[in-house]
Design a protein around this motif. Structure first.
Motif, PDB file in Angstrom:
ATOM      1  N   ALA A 127       2.663  -0.181  -6.221  1.00 11.06           N
ATOM      2  CA  ALA A 127       1.945  -0.234  -5.505  1.00 11.06           C
ATOM      3  C   ALA A 127      -0.188  -1.219  -5.816  1.00 11.06           C
ATOM      4  CB  ALA A 127       1.309   1.054  -5.342  1.00 11.06           C
ATOM      5  N   ASP A 128       0.336  -1.686  -5.117  1.00 13.98           N
ATOM      6  CA  ASP A 128      -0.860  -2.646  -5.006  1.00 13.98           C
ATOM      7  C   ASP A 128      -2.562  -1.860  -4.564  1.00 13.98           C
ATOM      8  OD1 ASP A 128      -0.095  -5.737  -5.643  1.00 13.98           O
ATOM      9  OD2 ASP A 128       0.725  -5.720  -3.726  1.00 13.98           O
ATOM     10  N   ALA A 129      -2.248  -0.619  -4.328  1.00 16.39           N
ATOM     11  CA  ALA A 129      -3.159  -0.012  -3.950  1.00 16.39           C
ATOM     12  C   ALA A 129      -2.717   1.139  -2.978  1.00 16.39           C
ATOM     13  CB  ALA A 129      -3.727  -0.707  -1.959  1.00 16.39           C
ATOM     14  N   VAL A 130      -3.561   2.566  -3.456  1.00 19.98           N
ATOM     15  CA  VAL A 130      -3.078   3.968  -2.592  1.00 19.98           C
ATOM     16  C   VAL A 130      -3.984   3.955  -1.749  1.00 19.98           C
ATOM     17  CG1 VAL A 130      -2.300   4.230  -4.758  1.00 19.98           C
ATOM     18  CG2 VAL A 130      -4.334   4.472  -4.345  1.00 19.98           C
ATOM     19  N   LYS A 131      -3.752   4.755  -0.114  1.00 19.73           N
ATOM     20  CA  LYS A 131      -4.034   4.843   0.481  1.00 19.73           C
ATOM     21  C   LYS A 131      -4.508   6.400   0.790  1.00 19.73           C
ATOM     22  CE  LYS A 131      -4.330   5.775   4.639  1.00 19.73           C
ATOM     23  NZ  LYS A 131      -4.000   5.852   5.876  1.00 19.73           N
ATOM     24  N   PHE A 132      -5.262   6.934   1.222  1.00 18.65           N
ATOM     25  CA  PHE A 132      -5.277   8.351   1.226  1.00 18.65           C
ATOM     26  C   PHE A 132      -5.999   8.410   2.883  1.00 18.65           C
ATOM     27  CE2 PHE A 132      -5.782   8.236  -3.211  1.00 18.65           C
ATOM     28  CZ  PHE A 132      -4.937   9.063  -3.599  1.00 18.65           C
TER      29      PHE A 132
ATOM     30  N   ALA B 158     -11.599  -0.603   0.602  1.00 17.40           N
ATOM     31  CA  ALA B 158     -11.467  -0.918   1.742  1.00 17.40           C
ATOM     32  C   ALA B 158     -11.149  -0.077   2.649  1.00 17.40           C
ATOM     33  CB  ALA B 158     -10.253  -2.465   2.224  1.00 17.40           C
ATOM     34  N   TYR B 159     -11.339  -0.233   3.966  1.00 13.11           N
ATOM     35  CA  TYR B 159     -11.408   0.782   4.455  1.00 13.11           C
ATOM     36  C   TYR B 159      -9.168   0.244   5.974  1.00 13.11           C
ATOM     37  CZ  TYR B 159     -15.746   2.684   4.583  1.00 13.11           C
ATOM     38  OH  TYR B 159     -16.889   3.353   3.758  1.00 13.11           O
ATOM     39  N   LYS B 160      -9.032   1.374   6.091  1.00 11.49           N
ATOM     40  CA  LYS B 160      -7.921   1.491   6.801  1.00 11.49           C
ATOM     41  C   LYS B 160      -8.054   2.752   7.785  1.00 11.49           C
ATOM     42  CE  LYS B 160      -3.830   1.829   8.794  1.00 11.49           C
ATOM     43  NZ  LYS B 160      -2.873   2.598   8.506  1.00 11.49           N
ATOM     44  N   ILE B 161      -7.959   1.606   9.148  1.00 12.67           N
ATOM     45  CA  ILE B 161      -8.363   1.897  10.601  1.00 12.67           C
ATOM     46  C   ILE B 161      -6.672   2.936  10.915  1.00 12.67           C
ATOM     47  CG2 ILE B 161      -9.041   1.939  12.602  1.00 12.67           C
ATOM     48  CD1 ILE B 161     -11.238   0.454  11.543  1.00 12.67           C
ATOM     49  N   PRO B 162      -6.802   4.314  10.752  1.00 11.74           N
ATOM     50  CA  PRO B 162      -5.706   4.790  11.922  1.00 11.74           C
ATOM     51  C   PRO B 162      -5.439   5.154  12.918  1.00 11.74           C
ATOM     52  CG  PRO B 162      -6.803   6.433  11.089  1.00 11.74           C
ATOM     53  CD  PRO B 162      -7.660   4.918  10.872  1.00 11.74           C
TER      54      PRO B 162
ATOM     55  N   ILE C  19       0.833  -1.514   0.055  1.00 15.71           N
ATOM     56  CA  ILE C  19      -0.042  -0.006  -0.301  1.00 15.71           C
ATOM     57  C   ILE C  19       1.287   1.187   0.080  1.00 15.71           C
ATOM     58  CG2 ILE C  19      -1.939   1.369   1.144  1.00 15.71           C
ATOM     59  CD1 ILE C  19      -2.581  -1.755   2.340  1.00 15.71           C
ATOM     60  N   ALA C  20       0.783   2.176  -1.450  1.00 13.30           N
ATOM     61  CA  ALA C  20       1.697   3.217  -1.053  1.00 13.30           C
ATOM     62  C   ALA C  20       0.400   4.414   0.264  1.00 13.30           C
ATOM     63  CB  ALA C  20       1.375   4.122  -2.245  1.00 13.30           C
ATOM     64  N   GLU C  21       1.039   4.372   1.006  1.00 13.78           N
ATOM     65  CA  GLU C  21       0.218   5.686   2.226  1.00 13.78           C
ATOM     66  C   GLU C  21       0.687   6.927   1.632  1.00 13.78           C
ATOM     67  OE1 GLU C  21      -1.740   7.109   4.035  1.00 13.78           O
ATOM     68  OE2 GLU C  21      -1.662   6.497   5.686  1.00 13.78           O
ATOM     69  N   ILE C  22      -0.425   7.086   1.155  1.00 12.77           N
ATOM     70  CA  ILE C  22      -0.658   9.361   0.184  1.00 12.77           C
ATOM     71  C   ILE C  22      -1.014  10.205   0.896  1.00 12.77           C
ATOM     72  CG2 ILE C  22      -1.376  10.538  -1.934  1.00 12.77           C
ATOM     73  CD1 ILE C  22      -1.541   7.861  -3.536  1.00 12.77           C
ATOM     74  N   GLY C  23      -2.315   9.254   1.749  1.00 13.22           N
ATOM     75  CA  GLY C  23      -2.598  10.155   2.774  1.00 13.22           C
ATOM     76  C   GLY C  23      -2.654  11.698   2.671  1.00 13.22           C
ATOM     77  N   SER C  24      -2.477  12.586   3.447  1.00 12.04           N
ATOM     78  CA  SER C  24      -2.717  14.107   3.026  1.00 12.04           C
ATOM     79  C   SER C  24      -1.603  15.000   2.374  1.00 12.04           C
ATOM     80  CB  SER C  24      -3.314  15.011   3.773  1.00 12.04           C
ATOM     81  OG  SER C  24      -4.843  14.119   4.651  1.00 12.04           O
TER      82      SER C  24
END
Length: 334
Positions: free
Chosen positions: A37-42, A114-118, A11-16
């Motif tokens: 990356a398989d996924a990007v996460k904001f 999917a959800y990523k819970i921080p 997962i590439a954590e792009i965030g903000s």
């Protein structure tokens, strides 16, 4: 979420880190996909729903008030939807971390994968329960929680969601002494669910070690440049490094998924013939000589009698005279 994907799922954590630029968010997604990356996460922030105006800022980012930052860097529903569509087009999963119930509603509208819970939301049981109702896969980060808090969060999620727990240390950057991969192993044992690693170190070693220990998911912060504005960029990986990380993690995953049978030498038979040693005559030897060890030398290639068998032939008599460097065969001995 990971069906048909190689393990580990990266997962590439792009965030903000896009800093509110929709163009940057789109381009970050595209570059992350190109890097493997398989996924990007904001991160999906709705300031009014998640923070009081006087909430303090973390020590590593106090350049502007948190509520103002969340407002400034947020996107519209339409923009989130366009990001989800772009992810689908680039064949990466679209993930985000919601920080409020309203953010979950928004992400449901746009079709999050999917959800990523921080880590900071683990004790927010209303959020856990709300996400559980979506029945979508959940990645739960553990960085700020103790076992009691994790127990409650897992209980709220596991019956409804495909759950993966991520070991995380909420320190930026994380030193090696605080990575805590032992906790990842303990989580797998305690909850009997897949585990992964949300990496806040600056290098490669921790993520690779996590995969070697069984992590099925690795998350790593991603940026165009460490010089970008904001709290995350300086602790993130730039594209060239991230591409290399993806390659190394996939290599590690393939390696760990392929146990070797030590007695199966089919792949090295030709190498054995080339590199191993056969028993040869150390000098000219006359017919009838009773062989002693000093009559033997051991030389490549290994297609004769193996050097390891030399004791079997000591004390045996030669049936014919042999020249120096003759490669012995069974037929040479009485």
């Amino acid at each position: 979420m990971t069906a048909g994907r190689q393990i580990p799922y990266v997962i590439a954590e792009i965030g903000s880190v896009h800093d509110g630029s929709f163009g940057n968010a789109c381009r970050l997604l595209e570059v992350a996909a190109d890097c493997g990356a398989d996924a990007v996460k904001f991160q999906t922030h709705i300031a009014e729903a998640e923070t009081l105006l006087d909430a303090p800022s973390p020590s590593y980012f106090s350049a502007e008030p948190r509520a103002e930052y969340f407002r400034r860097t947020g996107f519209s529903v339409d923009q989130w939807g366009r990001l989800a569509e772009l992810a689908k087009k680039r064949k990466v999963d679209f993930l985000s971390s919601p920080f409020s119930l309203e953010a979950v509603d928004l992400l449901e509208r746009v079709g999050v994968s999917a959800y990523k819970i921080p880590s900071g939301e683990v004790s927010n049981l209303p959020l856990m329960e709300y996400i559980a109702r979506t029945r979508k896969p959940v990645l739960l980060s553990s960085g700020m929680s103790n076992w009691h808090e994790l127990d409650a969060a897992v209980a709220a999620l596991r019956s409804s969601c495909a759950l993966t727990l991520l070991q995380c240390t909420s320190v930026y950057p994380c030193p090696p002494e605080q990575v805590g991969l032992n906790v990842m192993l303990k989580m797998r044992e305690r909850y009997d669910v897949p585990v992964g690693f949300s990496d806040h170190t600056l290098g490669f070693a921790a993520a690779i070690a996590a995969v070697a220990l069984g992590a099925t998911v690795v998350e790593k912060h991603f940026t165009f440049s460490k010089l970008m504005y904001g709290s995350d960029a300086k602790h993130s990986m730039e594209p060239d490094q991230f591409r290399l990380l993806c390659d190394e993690l996939k290599f590690t995953g393939r390696m760990m998924a392929a146990p070797i049978e030590k007695d199966d030498l089919s792949s090295v038979l030709e190498m054995k013939r080339i590199f191993e040693k056969s028993i040869v005559a150390a000098a000219n030897i006359a017919e009838g000589t009773v062989i002693q060890q000093h009559h033997f030398a051991f030389k490549k290639p290994g297609d004769g009698i193996p050097a390891a068998r030399y004791r079997e032939f000591i004390g045996r008599r030669l049936v014919r005279s042999l020249p120096r460097d003759h490669k012995f065969g069974e037929e040479d001995f009485a």
